[in-house]
Scaffold this motif. Structure first.
Motif, PDB file in Angstrom:
ATOM      1  N   THR A 265       0.847  -1.209   0.000  1.00 52.56           N
ATOM      2  CA  THR A 265       0.000   0.000   0.000  1.00 52.56           C
ATOM      3  C   THR A 265       0.876   1.250   0.000  1.00 52.56           C
ATOM      4  N   PRO A 339      -1.379   6.930  -0.884  1.00 52.56           N
ATOM      5  CA  PRO A 339      -1.018   5.843  -1.810  1.00 52.56           C
ATOM      6  C   PRO A 339      -0.349   6.355  -3.074  1.00 52.56           C
ATOM      7  N   SER A 344      -0.350   1.521  -5.806  1.00 51.33           N
ATOM      8  CA  SER A 344      -0.654   0.980  -4.485  1.00 51.33           C
ATOM      9  C   SER A 344      -1.932   0.155  -4.502  1.00 51.33           C
TER      10      SER A 344
END
Length: 372
Positions: A265, A339, A344
């Motif tokens: 992430t 992100p 991500s």
């Protein structure tokens, strides 16, 4: 048979929905999505998250993009006020009735699903401000910038209250871009920057302890190498160990031995840098540069003030996302949980970004329709 009843063939009816997409923008988007799939396939190996989940999120995101691209900018302008109003109402409801997780009240249980209203504001704020300045086109005064600042401050303040500093900053930037492109003078910008710098000690006083710790770790992560500074230190080790050409696909030791936190992430850039090295980083930067420049070209050629402001703001959202994410995992910005766009893992953020990309496609399409 349909032609005998005066109806055109199915292909001719469907074709307008499948064609008309801006080819360079689509190429840049697919380039980024492909990089994301390659990197995430590796990052998810040890995250106990099926890669199929990412493909599902991508499918939903592309549906959102496709539908949004069919909505003309005039219709987007019509829904700006309702979307903004609903977003602020949900933020107020979250402040009063929201779910508390890890000390933050950011989520609202609607019964059928749990939503994070702050995500809505990343799109609602530039929509609302672009709508407002479109209504004032040709007669924008100083008071209009003040009103726009108030419209921006309301959701930013509510999001900071949750607390969610990262999202609040993103929403602040999306709105600030619209205000800037609407014609805010550099003199006023200079005054605002000076006031922000002067108020830093006051802001420090009101910050939460974990936010202060993040800033302190930015300055000296080695002061707590096994605690607050661990994430940054391991991320920088992963990036540095990649060298010029990387350690090889699926062979990143830091990521696959679980030293890099949230490797699929927030810290996915560390995985790319470790496995693909500087060469892989440059390919990713080239993809972002291509996509963002194309978005700014669409903004510059948009037919209306609303379209120009919206396209420019949405495009720079992608820039802020990428810049902040790569900056925080490289140790030059504090960790704020942003992100990496289209790379991500995540559902809500990906769909929000696809929604923004769909708006760019819509504006690009409207420009061609006006020219024709």
């Amino acid at each position: 048979m349909s032609a005998s009843f005066g109806r055109p063939p199915l292909w001719h009816r469907v074709r307008p929905y499948l064609t008309g997409f801006d080819a360079p923008l689509a190429a840049g988007l697919l380039w980024l999505v492909a990089i994301g799939c390659i990197v995430l396939f590796s990052a998810l190996q040890d995250a106990h998250v099926p890669f199929d989940d990412h493909l599902r999120n991508l499918a939903i995101g592309f549906v959102v993009l496709f539908v949004t691209a069919q909505v003309p900018p005039q219709r987007l302008m019509q829904i700006a006020v309702p979307v903004y109003t609903v977003g602020v109402a949900l933020l107020l409801a979250t402040a009063m009735f929201g779910l508390v997780r890890k000390g933050a009240r950011r989520w609202l249980d609607l019964g059928v699903t749990v939503v994070q209203p702050s995500e809505i504001m990343k799109i609602a704020v530039p929509l609302m401000l672009a709508w407002y300045f479109q209504r004032r086109e040709g007669q924008i005064r100083v008071k209009d910038f003040f009103i726009a600042a108030v419209l921006l401050a309301i959701p930013v303040g509510l999001i900071m209250k949750q607390p969610d500093l990262g999202t609040a900053l993103l929403v602040l930037f999306t709105g600030a871009f619209v205000i800037f492109f609407a014609g805010l003078s550099w003199r006023v910008i200079g005054v605002l920057v000076a006031l922000a710098a002067a108020s830093a000690p006051v802001l420090w006083h009101f910050m939460h302890d974990y936010q202060r710790q993040r800033l302190m770790m930015l300055l000296d992560p080695q002061s707590d190498p096994l605690g607050k500074g661990f994430n940054i230190i391991q991320s920088m080790i992963a990036i540095g160990s990649g060298g010029v050409f990387g350690q090889g696909y699926l062979h990143g030791t830091q990521a696959h031995l679980n030293f890099v936190p949230e490797s699929h992430t927030d810290f996915v850039f560390s995985v790319l840098a470790e496995e693909w090295g500087l060469a892989g980083n440059l390919v990713l930067l080239a993809a972002y540069t291509f996509f963002i420049l194309r978005g700014l070209m669409i903004a510059a050629n948009a037919p209306t003030l609303f379209s120009r402001l919206l396209a420019a703001s949405v495009t720079l959202i992608f820039f802020i996302y990428a810049f902040v994410n790569m900056g925080m995992v490289s140790g030059i910005l504090p960790v704020v949980g942003v992100p990496l766009p289209f790379v991500s893992y995540g559902g809500t953020a990906l769909i929000t970004l696809m929604l923004g990309a769909g708006m760019l496609f819509s504006i690009a399409k409207s420009k061609r329709l006006v020219q024709s």
